[in-house]
Design a protein around this motif. Sequence first.
Motif, PDB file in Angstrom:
ATOM      1  N   HIS A 184      57.937  47.661  27.391  1.00 19.71           N
ATOM      2  CA  HIS A 184      56.729  48.418  27.093  1.00 19.71           C
ATOM      3  C   HIS A 184      55.522  47.741  27.739  1.00 19.71           C
ATOM      4  CE1 HIS A 184      59.413  50.009  23.991  1.00 19.71           C
ATOM      5  NE2 HIS A 184      58.551  51.009  23.818  1.00 19.71           N
ATOM      6  N   GLY A 185      54.580  48.564  28.189  1.00 22.12           N
ATOM      7  CA  GLY A 185      53.377  48.006  28.770  1.00 22.12           C
ATOM      8  C   GLY A 185      52.350  49.080  29.082  1.00 22.12           C
ATOM      9  N   VAL A 186      51.181  48.651  29.521  1.00 19.02           N
ATOM     10  CA  VAL A 186      50.104  49.538  29.949  1.00 19.02           C
ATOM     11  C   VAL A 186      49.907  49.312  31.442  1.00 19.02           C
ATOM     12  CG1 VAL A 186      47.703  50.236  29.612  1.00 19.02           C
ATOM     13  CG2 VAL A 186      49.011  49.285  27.686  1.00 19.02           C
ATOM     14  N   PHE A 187      50.038  50.364  32.237  1.00 25.42           N
ATOM     15  CA  PHE A 187      49.948  50.222  33.691  1.00 25.42           C
ATOM     16  C   PHE A 187      48.507  50.201  34.168  1.00 25.42           C
ATOM     17  CE2 PHE A 187      54.476  51.295  34.582  1.00 25.42           C
ATOM     18  CZ  PHE A 187      54.695  50.303  35.524  1.00 25.42           C
ATOM     19  N   PHE A 188      48.249  49.282  35.107  1.00 25.96           N
ATOM     20  CA  PHE A 188      46.952  49.179  35.763  1.00 25.96           C
ATOM     21  C   PHE A 188      47.149  49.084  37.272  1.00 25.96           C
ATOM     22  CE2 PHE A 188      45.956  47.690  31.520  1.00 25.96           C
ATOM     23  CZ  PHE A 188      44.698  48.213  31.281  1.00 25.96           C
ATOM     24  N   SER A 189      46.092  49.415  37.986  1.00 34.34           N
ATOM     25  CA  SER A 189      46.026  49.208  39.431  1.00 34.34           C
ATOM     26  C   SER A 189      44.941  48.186  39.716  1.00 34.34           C
ATOM     27  CB  SER A 189      45.714  50.515  40.156  1.00 34.34           C
ATOM     28  OG  SER A 189      46.693  51.495  39.895  1.00 34.34           O
ATOM     29  N   CYS A 190      44.979  47.640  40.936  1.00 38.12           N
ATOM     30  CA  CYS A 190      43.899  46.729  41.340  1.00 38.12           C
ATOM     31  C   CYS A 190      43.602  46.818  42.826  1.00 38.12           C
ATOM     32  CB  CYS A 190      44.226  45.286  40.946  1.00 38.12           C
ATOM     33  SG  CYS A 190      45.687  44.607  41.752  1.00 38.12           S
ATOM     34  N   ASN A 191      44.337  47.680  43.554  1.00 37.99           N
ATOM     35  CA  ASN A 191      44.088  47.806  44.989  1.00 37.99           C
ATOM     36  C   ASN A 191      42.674  48.308  45.255  1.00 37.99           C
ATOM     37  OD1 ASN A 191      47.220  48.198  44.712  1.00 37.99           O
ATOM     38  ND2 ASN A 191      46.840  47.604  46.838  1.00 37.99           N
ATOM     39  N   THR A 192      42.087  47.828  46.338  1.00 39.11           N
ATOM     40  CA  THR A 192      40.730  48.223  46.720  1.00 39.11           C
ATOM     41  C   THR A 192      40.741  48.845  48.110  1.00 39.11           C
ATOM     42  OG1 THR A 192      40.312  46.007  47.622  1.00 39.11           O
ATOM     43  CG2 THR A 192      39.663  46.418  45.332  1.00 39.11           C
ATOM     44  N   GLU A 193      39.668  49.529  48.440  1.00 41.07           N
ATOM     45  CA  GLU A 193      39.526  50.108  49.765  1.00 41.07           C
ATOM     46  C   GLU A 193      39.029  49.046  50.754  1.00 41.07           C
ATOM     47  OE1 GLU A 193      36.926  53.443  49.001  1.00 41.07           O
ATOM     48  OE2 GLU A 193      38.653  54.795  48.888  1.00 41.07           O
ATOM     49  N   GLN A 277      31.596  24.208  37.487  1.00 39.57           N
ATOM     50  CA  GLN A 277      31.119  24.975  36.348  1.00 39.57           C
ATOM     51  C   GLN A 277      30.353  26.221  36.772  1.00 39.57           C
ATOM     52  OE1 GLN A 277      28.912  22.655  33.556  1.00 39.57           O
ATOM     53  NE2 GLN A 277      28.738  24.294  32.055  1.00 39.57           N
ATOM     54  N   GLU A 278      29.618  26.131  37.880  1.00 39.29           N
ATOM     55  CA  GLU A 278      28.807  27.264  38.309  1.00 39.29           C
ATOM     56  C   GLU A 278      29.615  28.301  39.092  1.00 39.29           C
ATOM     57  OE1 GLU A 278      28.425  24.007  41.436  1.00 39.29           O
ATOM     58  OE2 GLU A 278      28.474  24.174  39.237  1.00 39.29           O
ATOM     59  N   GLU A 279      30.844  27.992  39.435  1.00 39.16           N
ATOM     60  CA  GLU A 279      31.676  28.909  40.205  1.00 39.16           C
ATOM     61  C   GLU A 279      32.395  29.905  39.290  1.00 39.16           C
ATOM     62  OE1 GLU A 279      32.842  26.061  44.020  1.00 39.16           O
ATOM     63  OE2 GLU A 279      34.340  26.485  42.476  1.00 39.16           O
ATOM     64  N   GLU A 280      32.831  30.996  39.905  1.00 46.75           N
ATOM     65  CA  GLU A 280      33.624  31.994  39.195  1.00 46.75           C
ATOM     66  C   GLU A 280      35.048  31.986  39.725  1.00 46.75           C
ATOM     67  OE1 GLU A 280      31.748  35.761  39.633  1.00 46.75           O
ATOM     68  OE2 GLU A 280      30.080  35.275  38.285  1.00 46.75           O
ATOM     69  N   ALA A 281      35.959  32.462  38.905  1.00 47.89           N
ATOM     70  CA  ALA A 281      37.351  32.582  39.339  1.00 47.89           C
ATOM     71  C   ALA A 281      37.445  33.606  40.472  1.00 47.89           C
ATOM     72  CB  ALA A 281      38.228  33.013  38.175  1.00 47.89           C
ATOM     73  N   VAL A 282      38.460  33.433  41.325  1.00 49.04           N
ATOM     74  CA  VAL A 282      38.683  34.340  42.448  1.00 49.04           C
ATOM     75  C   VAL A 282      39.999  35.078  42.225  1.00 49.04           C
ATOM     76  CG1 VAL A 282      39.074  34.523  44.934  1.00 49.04           C
ATOM     77  CG2 VAL A 282      37.403  32.873  44.040  1.00 49.04           C
ATOM     78  N   TYR A 283      39.947  36.396  42.365  1.00 47.54           N
ATOM     79  CA  TYR A 283      41.127  37.235  42.170  1.00 47.54           C
ATOM     80  C   TYR A 283      41.419  37.961  43.481  1.00 47.54           C
ATOM     81  CZ  TYR A 283      39.530  36.474  37.398  1.00 47.54           C
ATOM     82  OH  TYR A 283      39.089  35.892  36.230  1.00 47.54           O
ATOM     83  N   CYS A 284      42.700  37.984  43.876  1.00 43.47           N
ATOM     84  CA  CYS A 284      43.084  38.633  45.128  1.00 43.47           C
ATOM     85  C   CYS A 284      44.325  39.488  44.943  1.00 43.47           C
ATOM     86  CB  CYS A 284      43.348  37.594  46.221  1.00 43.47           C
ATOM     87  SG  CYS A 284      41.896  36.648  46.729  1.00 43.47           S
ATOM     88  N   HIS A 285      44.411  40.567  45.739  1.00 40.46           N
ATOM     89  CA  HIS A 285      45.587  41.449  45.726  1.00 40.46           C
ATOM     90  C   HIS A 285      46.117  41.614  47.140  1.00 40.46           C
ATOM     91  CE1 HIS A 285      43.826  45.061  47.614  1.00 40.46           C
ATOM     92  NE2 HIS A 285      42.702  44.726  46.986  1.00 40.46           N
ATOM     93  N   ALA A 286      47.407  41.926  47.261  1.00 44.70           N
ATOM     94  CA  ALA A 286      48.015  42.170  48.565  1.00 44.70           C
ATOM     95  C   ALA A 286      47.435  43.447  49.171  1.00 44.70           C
ATOM     96  CB  ALA A 286      49.531  42.287  48.415  1.00 44.70           C
ATOM     97  N   SER A 287      47.214  43.436  50.476  1.00 44.41           N
ATOM     98  CA  SER A 287      46.527  44.551  51.129  1.00 44.41           C
ATOM     99  C   SER A 287      47.455  45.648  51.628  1.00 44.41           C
ATOM    100  CB  SER A 287      45.715  44.022  52.309  1.00 44.41           C
ATOM    101  OG  SER A 287      46.568  43.375  53.258  1.00 44.41           O
ATOM    102  N   ASP A 288      48.724  45.326  51.903  1.00 45.99           N
ATOM    103  CA  ASP A 288      49.591  46.292  52.572  1.00 45.99           C
ATOM    104  C   ASP A 288      50.619  46.945  51.660  1.00 45.99           C
ATOM    105  OD1 ASP A 288      48.193  45.694  54.819  1.00 45.99           O
ATOM    106  OD2 ASP A 288      49.776  44.504  55.775  1.00 45.99           O
TER     107      ASP A 288
END
Length: 338
Positions: A184-193, A277-288
């Motif tokens: 069981h789960g909730v589906f999400f997307s994260c791909n960007t243009e 401390q002043e930085e933010e986390a970086v999140y990345c997704h596969a492009s292809d």
Amino acid sequence: MTEMDAPLATPCNIQICEVTCDSFRIMWDMPPEDTARATHFFIDLSRKENRDPNRFKHRDVPTKLVAKAVPLPMAVRGHWFLSPRTEYCVAVQTAVRQADGDYLVSEWSPVVEFCTGDYAMEHLQQLLDKASSAAGRLLRFSVFYRNQHPEYFDYVRRECGGLMRPALKDTSGSHGSPISGKLHGVFFSCNTEFDTGLPPKDSPYGPLRFQIPAGFLLNPNICLYFADFYCMYTAYHYVVLVLAPVGTEGDDFCRTRLPRLDLASNPFLTYIAPQRQEEEAVYCHASDVILEVLFTEPVNLDQGSVEQISGHHQLMSLTTANAKKDPSCKVCNISVGR
């Protein structure tokens, strides 16, 4: 009548064991004298839904395996192209090959039914390796999103207290994926243009989009698992990932069934913790590839926002609901089944 001409007893008490997605072991009972005489076994295997009730001689039907007699249980692997999660019917004969090349055979045993299993970890690793080759470069993103129709969000607010509750994963994708119909789960997307770095304006799933900051679903308290790689007779390929909070029921399910990925170093979805401390986390997704991300716990609408998309939502050809994988694609198929 010589001993070699004496009739063979009908095999009985057929037992199937050690079933995987592409193999099984089979054994049965037969008198000691038949065990000593038998030179060959005939095994008749067919999919349950295509079972023909008529019986044929072993030479007439290509579903029959002629194997030299071996100690039981006999391993059956690679003789047929077995499919995962598929119901089969099996029956056996024992046989003695005679001097003229013909066979003295027993009657067919009763038919026994069994179902093959899911992909094992080794098969998922093969899929993972293929998916890695197709993933492309990593692009930054900042939100996970989920499109639905207004009725869905109205129901969540009215009947679920604002919680999007996990639903059973459908049968889309590879037939052998261990999560289909089980997790069981909730589906999400994260791909960007590519041009905007934002989620696409269009969606086949509905005109309303829930967006949630990436850090709510992807952080050091989350385990990331690879679950599937498939396509639907198109150039697009999909990678299914599971995000399960550490120690939850979803995490327990995935731990022994799916390859776990390093959050900071994998080809599909990454989280890089801030170094200062002043930085933010970086999140990345596969492009292809198109990522389908299954989060195994409820998600509260208050953690994000629901807005109307600016594009269209009638792109039903892109929906993956119960979509069947293209069995002929060389990019995303492995040799043990579809």
